[in-house]
Scaffold this motif. Structure first.
Motif, short mmCIF file in Angstrom:
data_model
loop_
_atom_site.label_atom_id
_atom_site.label_comp_id
_atom_site.label_asym_id
_atom_site.label_seq_id
_atom_site.Cartn_x
_atom_site.Cartn_y
_atom_site.Cartn_z
N GLN A 293 -24.58 -0.33 -6.54
CA GLN A 293 -24.27 -1.76 -5.93
C GLN A 293 -23.77 -1.65 -4.51
N LYS B 161 -21.60 3.53 -7.42
CA LYS B 161 -22.62 3.74 -8.53
C LYS B 161 -22.42 2.90 -9.62
N GLU B 162 -23.28 2.21 -10.17
CA GLU B 162 -23.20 1.41 -11.34
C GLU B 162 -23.45 2.41 -12.63
N LYS B 163 -23.01 1.85 -13.71
CA LYS B 163 -23.41 2.48 -14.94
C LYS B 163 -24.78 2.52 -15.16
#
Length: 174
Positions: free
Chosen positions: A47, A60-62
């Motif tokens: 993101q 970092k996104e999940k």
């Protein structure tokens, strides 16, 4: 005067699978160029939080996917690549969301597996989904929380470089 010796740099947990991924990516390029399969690395979602000119910052996104997905001979292929030390593969290295995605694709007829590098014995294995599923389900009710190397030796295919492929992991399917 004393000589100074430097310890070799250890590979961080984050970079441990980098070598394996490079081998897979080289093989994927060769599979694609030969028209045999089209397998792609799934990028980690990021993101963007800030953008100034050509400089971008993000987090970092999940992750909700596994490492690789594609097609071979008209069949969907999905797998995760892992590296481990020791004589077993800890199930903790496979996250719930990864297992659930593998299960879902397996249920729909995809070719599903783990590609695991055992660094202590310098061997690569392609483990089909069934033994993963059996161990996962047993672990949920108090069973063993890892897949021993012996299971890989019995139920997985050892993967090697062959025919110009850095890691010919699709060999029996093409």
């Amino acid at each position: 005067m004393y000589k100074t010796f430097h310890k070799p740099k250890s590979i961080s947990h984050a970079n441990r699978g980098r070598h394996l991924e490079r081998l897979i990516d080289m093989s994927n390029t060769k599979y694609r160029n030969a028209g045999l399969a089209d397998i792609r690395k799934i990028p980690t979602p990021v993101q963007i939080t800030k953008s100034i000119g050509s400089r971008i910052e993000g987090r970092k996104e999940k992750a909700e996917w596994v490492d690789y997905a594609g097609i071979c001979n008209g069949q969907a292929v999905v797998f995760d690549a892992k590296e481990t030390k020791g004589k077993s593969f800890p199930l903790a290295n496979l996250h719930d969301h990864q297992y659930e995605l593998l299960q879902s694709w397996y249920d729909k007829g995809a070719l599903v597996f783990l590609l695991v590098y055992f660094s202590d014995v310098n061997k690569f294995y392609r483990l089909p989904f069934t033994p993963i599923q059996e161990t996962w389900q047993a672990a949920k009710v108090g069973g063993r929380k890892s897949i021993p190397l012996a299971t890989f030796e019995r139920q997985a295919d050892e993967v090697q470089s062959a025919d110009g492929y850095a890691l010919h992991y699709l060999l029996p399917f093409i």
